[in-house]
Each structure stands twice: as structure tokens, then as C-alpha cells.
Scaffold this motif. Structure first.
Motif, PDB file in Angstrom:
ATOM      1  N   GLY A  90       0.764  -1.200  -0.060  1.00 29.59           N
ATOM      2  CA  GLY A  90       0.086  -0.072  -0.170  1.00 29.59           C
ATOM      3  C   GLY A  90       0.710   1.230  -0.103  1.00 29.59           C
ATOM      4  O   GLY A  90       1.865   1.475   0.673  1.00 29.59           O
ATOM      5  N   ALA A  91       0.227   2.308  -0.928  1.00 28.17           N
ATOM      6  CA  ALA A  91       1.120   3.477  -1.090  1.00 28.17           C
ATOM      7  C   ALA A  91       0.354   4.565  -0.133  1.00 28.17           C
ATOM      8  O   ALA A  91      -0.713   4.668  -0.247  1.00 28.17           O
ATOM      9  CB  ALA A  91       1.204   3.913  -2.289  1.00 28.17           C
ATOM     10  N   SER A  92       0.776   5.305   0.759  1.00 28.40           N
ATOM     11  CA  SER A  92       0.301   6.281   1.567  1.00 28.40           C
ATOM     12  C   SER A  92      -0.791   5.851   2.254  1.00 28.40           C
ATOM     13  O   SER A  92      -1.221   5.023   2.875  1.00 28.40           O
ATOM     14  CB  SER A  92       0.038   7.446   0.322  1.00 28.40           C
ATOM     15  N   ARG A  93      -2.410   6.476   1.781  1.00 30.99           N
ATOM     16  CA  ARG A  93      -3.521   5.910   2.264  1.00 30.99           C
ATOM     17  C   ARG A  93      -3.478   4.416   2.200  1.00 30.99           C
ATOM     18  O   ARG A  93      -4.123   3.713   2.825  1.00 30.99           O
ATOM     19  CB  ARG A  93      -4.538   7.061   1.622  1.00 30.99           C
ATOM     20  N   SER A 117       3.499   5.504   4.253  1.00 33.87           N
ATOM     21  CA  SER A 117       2.230   5.449   5.025  1.00 33.87           C
ATOM     22  C   SER A 117       2.223   5.800   6.579  1.00 33.87           C
ATOM     23  O   SER A 117       3.294   5.583   7.172  1.00 33.87           O
ATOM     24  CB  SER A 117       1.839   4.258   4.961  1.00 33.87           C
ATOM     25  N   VAL A 118       1.144   6.244   7.073  1.00 35.44           N
ATOM     26  CA  VAL A 118       0.837   6.746   8.315  1.00 35.44           C
ATOM     27  C   VAL A 118      -0.193   5.936   8.739  1.00 35.44           C
ATOM     28  O   VAL A 118      -1.198   5.580   8.607  1.00 35.44           O
ATOM     29  CB  VAL A 118       0.624   7.974   8.262  1.00 35.44           C
ATOM     30  N   PRO A 119       0.173   5.046   9.974  1.00 36.54           N
ATOM     31  CA  PRO A 119      -0.903   4.162  10.452  1.00 36.54           C
ATOM     32  C   PRO A 119      -2.139   4.884  11.259  1.00 36.54           C
ATOM     33  O   PRO A 119      -1.830   6.155  11.718  1.00 36.54           O
ATOM     34  CB  PRO A 119      -0.228   3.335  11.536  1.00 36.54           C
ATOM     35  N   SER A 120      -3.355   4.268  11.079  1.00 34.59           N
ATOM     36  CA  SER A 120      -4.420   5.082  11.630  1.00 34.59           C
ATOM     37  C   SER A 120      -4.152   5.241  13.195  1.00 34.59           C
ATOM     38  O   SER A 120      -3.537   4.687  14.081  1.00 34.59           O
ATOM     39  CB  SER A 120      -5.725   4.045  11.453  1.00 34.59           C
ATOM     40  N   GLY A 121      -4.493   6.466  13.635  1.00 28.73           N
ATOM     41  CA  GLY A 121      -4.427   6.868  14.966  1.00 28.73           C
ATOM     42  C   GLY A 121      -2.952   7.428  15.388  1.00 28.73           C
ATOM     43  O   GLY A 121      -2.781   7.852  16.576  1.00 28.73           O
ATOM     44  N   PHE A 122      -2.088   7.674  14.387  1.00 32.49           N
ATOM     45  CA  PHE A 122      -0.883   8.174  14.547  1.00 32.49           C
ATOM     46  C   PHE A 122      -0.918   9.523  14.931  1.00 32.49           C
ATOM     47  O   PHE A 122      -1.572  10.166  14.398  1.00 32.49           O
ATOM     48  CB  PHE A 122      -0.012   7.970  13.286  1.00 32.49           C
ATOM     49  N   PRO A 123      -0.061  10.182  16.165  1.00 34.35           N
ATOM     50  CA  PRO A 123      -0.347  11.412  16.528  1.00 34.35           C
ATOM     51  C   PRO A 123       0.138  12.445  15.245  1.00 34.35           C
ATOM     52  O   PRO A 123       1.116  12.165  14.665  1.00 34.35           O
ATOM     53  CB  PRO A 123       0.658  11.441  17.655  1.00 34.35           C
ATOM     54  N   GLU A 124      -0.546  13.605  15.498  1.00 37.61           N
ATOM     55  CA  GLU A 124      -0.046  14.751  14.378  1.00 37.61           C
ATOM     56  C   GLU A 124       1.364  14.867  14.947  1.00 37.61           C
ATOM     57  O   GLU A 124       1.861  15.166  16.149  1.00 37.61           O
ATOM     58  CB  GLU A 124      -0.819  15.888  14.873  1.00 37.61           C
ATOM     59  N   VAL A 125       1.952  15.303  13.718  1.00 35.42           N
ATOM     60  CA  VAL A 125       3.397  15.670  13.833  1.00 35.42           C
ATOM     61  C   VAL A 125       3.785  17.235  13.405  1.00 35.42           C
ATOM     62  O   VAL A 125       3.003  17.729  12.289  1.00 35.42           O
ATOM     63  CB  VAL A 125       4.529  15.113  12.990  1.00 35.42           C
ATOM     64  N   GLU A 126       4.422  17.786  14.032  1.00 30.66           N
ATOM     65  CA  GLU A 126       4.635  19.251  13.907  1.00 30.66           C
ATOM     66  C   GLU A 126       5.501  19.479  12.627  1.00 30.66           C
ATOM     67  O   GLU A 126       6.290  18.772  12.299  1.00 30.66           O
ATOM     68  CB  GLU A 126       5.565  20.109  14.733  1.00 30.66           C
ATOM     69  N   MET A 127       4.705  20.178  11.601  1.00 30.76           N
ATOM     70  CA  MET A 127       5.388  20.720  10.263  1.00 30.76           C
ATOM     71  C   MET A 127       6.369  21.655  10.231  1.00 30.76           C
ATOM     72  O   MET A 127       6.243  22.296  11.256  1.00 30.76           O
ATOM     73  CB  MET A 127       4.115  20.956   9.191  1.00 30.76           C
TER      74      MET A 127
END
Length: 271
Positions: A90-93, A117-127
Motif C-alpha cells: 500500500g502507498a500512502s493512504r 504510510s501513516v498508521p491510523s491513530g498516529f499522533p499529529e507531527v509538527e510541520m
């Protein structure tokens, strides 16, 4: 192209390779359709059965405005294609969907490959400052209702990443990125509502017992880079592949290298 109907959606999918070969299911990114995999399918189908499909509301897959589960959709398409067990790529989403599927139904899968990819529930990361500027531009286009330009700028963001200029990209790749995202514009009026996992995958990656390959482009966004490191540190049997000359879409930008790395890993894991 074949189609199957499930829970208000008509899913478009394709099959390649020998039916008796080990199966791979390819799940596209949110700025693309199943067509993103076209350059790599021939190199994978020599030794595998390949299923790639358009997820609900993307590409050639249409949907009613229903509540739905991405994982249930995936299993329904696999069933229609006659695939009982497979390695998910899987790519990204699409990688988030793959991770959700693996933690919910580990018996249905033999391996896991994620790309940016980012797993569901992953905390927001400061951009970073640059990332904030880029997303502010997207927000302004959304507020103005300019969906065509929004779609184009979104494709540029994920194709180049926040640390490269568009002039650094190969023109053919950039045009491909535009086309892949533009194919989703006809679905703007569809509003199906995804139902998240009761327990997000973020808290369950340590329980993934399948072999996993975690791929990322060096120029991807901060959140995707952080999630990659998290997956590598928590999924017990994981290894990584980093593309120094790519951002969010390494399989599209560097298909030959991607196939080489993926096939080497699949062979090493006997998948």
C-alpha cells in the motif's frame, strides 16, 4: 478491467500473473488511482498473481453515500478476485488501509509493504515552516472552491515533497502525477463516510507478526518520515528501504528501482 459490487460501491479491479502464483494486492495512494501501479505490474507479475483496484470513490470505482469500512472493501474485492491470502502493498493512504487490514485480519495476509504510510491513530507531527506554507495554499484553494487547481497543486506537493522544486522533477513523472490525481475529480460529489477501526492500528503495530517492508522517499513530508521510523521501531519483523531521490511516490518516480528492491525482499521472505 473487472467489477464487483459491495455495500453501495462498484469496484474496478484488474488481475495479472498466474492464478496459482503467490498473490500481491496493491492499494493506491490518495492522490492516485490503481493506474499508479501500471509501471511495476509487469515486473511483479512474472512470479506473482497481482490484484490492483480502485478504492471507494477513486478512479473507476463509484460509490453511494454510505458508511463503509476500507478493510471490508478490501476483503470484498479480494473475494471477488478469488484471492484468499496475499501480501499487501500500500502507498500512502493505501498503506494505512493495509496496516488496518493486517491488524484486524492477520490470518488473511502473508506480508506487508507500506510506502510513505501513516498508521491510523498516529499522533499529529509538527510541520516545518515550508510544509505549513504549502498546506495554507491548499486550504486557500479549497476555500475558494477551485477544485481543479487544488487537485493540481496537491499532486505537486506529494510528487515533489517540501524540500524539492518542481524543476527538479522529470517532466514525464510530474505529468503522470497530475494525471493520476485528476482522475479522481469526477468523484467530488460522492461523500461516503469511512468507519475507523475501534482500536487504531497505531496502538497495535507491535502485534504485527508478518514480515514487513517499510518504504519511504527521502523528500517526503515530516509526518510520513516520522511514521516510517515508528513502524520500523515497533513492527517486530520489519526492514526499511529509503529512496534518496524521491518524495511520496517512489514507486511511480523510480519504478525500476522499486521493483528491484521489492522483488529482492519478496524472494528473501519466500512470499
Amino acid at each position: 478491467m473487472a467489477e464487483t459490487v459491495f455495500n453501495g460501491g462498484t469496484f474496478a479491479y484488474e488481475l495479472d500473473g498466474e492464478p496459482s502464483a503467490p498473490a500481491l494486492v496493491l492499494i493506491h495512494a490518495g492522490v492516485a488511482t490503481r493506474r499508479m501501479w501500471d509501471p511495476i505490474v509487469p515486473g511483479l507479475a512474472q512470479n506473482h498473481r497481482i490484484l490492483h483496484y480502485d478504492t471507494r470513490g477513486f478512479g473507476d470505482t463509484a460509490t453511494d453515500d454510505v458508511h463503509f469500512s476500507e478493510v471490508d472493501d478490501l476483503l470484498a474485492v479480494m473475494g471477488a478476485a478469488g484471492i484468499d491470502r496475499a501480501t499487501l502493498i500500500g502507498a500512502s493512504r493505501g498503506g494505512r488501509i493495509a496496516i488496518d487490514a493486517v491488524v484486524e485480519h492477520p490470518d488473511r495476509f502473508t506480508g506487508l509493504v507500506t510506502v510513505g504510510s501513516v498508521p491510523s491513530g498516529f499522533p499529529e507531527v509538527e510541520m516545518t515552516e515550508r510544509e505549513n506554507e504549502l498546506f495554507d495554499e491548499l486550504d486557500a484553494l479549497l476555500a475558494a472552491g477551485d477544485h481543479t487547481q487544488l487537485n493540481r497543486v496537491e499532486a505537486e506537493l506529494w510528487a515533489a515533497g517540501p524540500t524539492r522544486d518542481l524543476i527538479e522533477l522529470e517532466p514525464a513523472f510530474l505529468e503522470q502525477a497530475y494525471a493520476l490525481n485528476a482522475a479522481n475529480l469526477p468523484h467530488l460529489t460522492e461523500t461516503p463516510k469511512p468507519v475507523p477501526l475501534e482500536s487504531p492500528a497505531y496502538y497495535r503495530t507491535v502485534d504485527i507478526e508478518l514480515p514487513a517492508l517499510i518504504v519511504v522517499g527521502e523528500h517526503d513530508l515530516s509526518g510520513e518520515l516520522a511514521a516510517t521510523e515508528y513502524l520500523l521501531s515497533t513492527v517486530p519483523d520489519s526492514s526499511g528501504a529509503r529512496f534518496p531521490d524521491s518524495a511520496h511516490l517512489p514507486s511511480v518516480e523510480r519504478p525500476d528501482e522499486f521493483v528491484r528492491i521489492l522483488n529482492t525482499w519478496l524472494e528473501s521472505r519466500q512470499l
